[in-house]
Design a protein around this motif. Structure first.
Motif, PDB file in Angstrom:
ATOM      1  N   GLU A 150     -20.709 -28.166   4.405  1.00 18.82           N
ATOM      2  CA  GLU A 150     -20.291 -27.311   3.382  1.00 18.82           C
ATOM      3  C   GLU A 150     -21.703 -27.090   2.921  1.00 18.82           C
ATOM      4  OE1 GLU A 150     -16.582 -26.415   0.416  1.00 18.82           O
ATOM      5  OE2 GLU A 150     -17.264 -29.049   0.473  1.00 18.82           O
ATOM      6  N   GLY A 151     -21.234 -25.750   3.129  1.00 12.21           N
ATOM      7  CA  GLY A 151     -23.186 -25.180   1.154  1.00 12.21           C
ATOM      8  C   GLY A 151     -24.522 -24.995   2.493  1.00 12.21           C
ATOM      9  N   THR A 152     -24.271 -25.393   3.595  1.00  4.78           N
ATOM     10  CA  THR A 152     -24.987 -25.411   5.456  1.00  4.78           C
ATOM     11  C   THR A 152     -24.632 -24.386   6.162  1.00  4.78           C
ATOM     12  OG1 THR A 152     -25.869 -27.647   4.674  1.00  4.78           O
ATOM     13  CG2 THR A 152     -26.161 -26.469   6.600  1.00  4.78           C
ATOM     14  N   VAL A 197     -16.816 -29.658   6.464  1.00  2.00           N
ATOM     15  CA  VAL A 197     -16.907 -30.342   4.945  1.00  2.00           C
ATOM     16  C   VAL A 197     -16.869 -31.988   4.869  1.00  2.00           C
ATOM     17  CG1 VAL A 197     -15.261 -30.561   2.820  1.00  2.00           C
ATOM     18  CG2 VAL A 197     -15.608 -27.972   4.110  1.00  2.00           C
ATOM     19  N   GLU A 230     -25.349 -20.269   6.085  1.00  4.18           N
ATOM     20  CA  GLU A 230     -25.422 -20.033   4.452  1.00  4.18           C
ATOM     21  C   GLU A 230     -26.324 -19.367   3.475  1.00  4.18           C
ATOM     22  OE1 GLU A 230     -22.862 -21.631   2.159  1.00  4.18           O
ATOM     23  OE2 GLU A 230     -21.190 -22.042   3.649  1.00  4.18           O
ATOM     24  N   GLU A 231     -27.640 -20.073   3.917  1.00  3.49           N
ATOM     25  CA  GLU A 231     -29.024 -19.753   2.616  1.00  3.49           C
ATOM     26  C   GLU A 231     -29.512 -18.122   3.357  1.00  3.49           C
ATOM     27  OE1 GLU A 231     -33.910 -21.728   2.549  1.00  3.49           O
ATOM     28  OE2 GLU A 231     -31.879 -23.002   2.827  1.00  3.49           O
ATOM     29  N   GLN A 247     -21.143 -21.945   7.665  1.00  5.82           N
ATOM     30  CA  GLN A 247     -19.897 -21.170   7.368  1.00  5.82           C
ATOM     31  C   GLN A 247     -19.072 -20.727   9.094  1.00  5.82           C
ATOM     32  OE1 GLN A 247     -19.469 -17.043   5.491  1.00  5.82           O
ATOM     33  NE2 GLN A 247     -20.834 -18.199   4.162  1.00  5.82           N
ATOM     34  N   GLU A 305     -26.677 -16.059   2.296  1.00  4.68           N
ATOM     35  CA  GLU A 305     -27.527 -15.445   0.621  1.00  4.68           C
ATOM     36  C   GLU A 305     -29.155 -14.971   1.044  1.00  4.68           C
ATOM     37  OE1 GLU A 305     -27.536 -19.324  -0.642  1.00  4.68           O
ATOM     38  OE2 GLU A 305     -25.360 -19.677  -0.597  1.00  4.68           O
TER      39      GLU A 305
END
Length: 182
Positions: free
Chosen positions: A98-100, A93, A137-138, A102, A141
């Motif tokens: 974060e968001g890229t 983070v 993460e992408e 995990q 998803e």
């Protein structure tokens, strides 16, 4: 190839893919897009820096889908490994990942918080070596969008693990090339 890398590759093939613990791993294994980084880190600080460096490698090489950061000599104590997970997540983070990315995590002596040591369900997160798994993460998803009821994956894995029993999974882990510390 080190013993650690050989064991982890065999674990991905013989456990994760064969028993479908991760329904997305087969494609990556077959496409050879899993990076196995064998870390010599034995302190949390070095391990986290190594993990952050592997995030940079993923940034630079989009053809690598995911990385397993495997600790060949460090973090044999599960409590120490849990501390490492907390630190690694916090620094992901802090470093803007974060968001890229995990992290998933695996350990030879993994025990879920609401479980007992001998519960076969723990084998869904047991691996030959302590490992931090860096996941895009992408990509996750996208994979989850095409999977019916992705929330059922952990429960299905735990049911399978319990049906086969702890001895089955421990024997399989041992065949992968590394015996647990216990």
């Amino acid at each position: 190839m080190t013993q650690c890398e050989q064991a982890m590759r065999e674990w991905v093939r013989a456990v994760i893919v064969k028993y479908n613990f991760c329904p997305f791993a087969r494609k990556e294994m077959e496409n050879n897009t899993i990076r196995y980084h064998i870390s010599g880190a034995s302190t949390a600080e070095d391990a986290v820096m190594d993990t952050l460096e592997q995030c940079q490698v993923l940034n630079e090489y989009p053809e690598i889908e995911t990385t397993l950061v495997c600790f060949e000599h460090g973090f044999t104590d599960f409590a120490d490994f849990l501390d490492l997970i907390d630190l690694a997540n916090a620094l992901l983070v802090a470093q803007g990942f974060e968001g890229t990315y995990q992290l998933a995590h695996f350990h030879p002596d993994y025990v879920f918080a609401d479980s007992t040591d001998n519960d076969a369900a723990n084998y869904t997160n047991r691996a030959p070596y302590p490992t931090l798994h860096i996941i895009r993460e992408e990509s996750m998803e996208q994979a989850l969008e095409s999977y019916d009821e992705p929330e059922s994956i952990p429960d299905n894995n735990m049911r399978l693990a319990r049906r086969k029993g702890a001895k089955f999974w421990q024997d399989l882990l041992n065949k992968c090339g590394h015996k647990t510390q216990k």
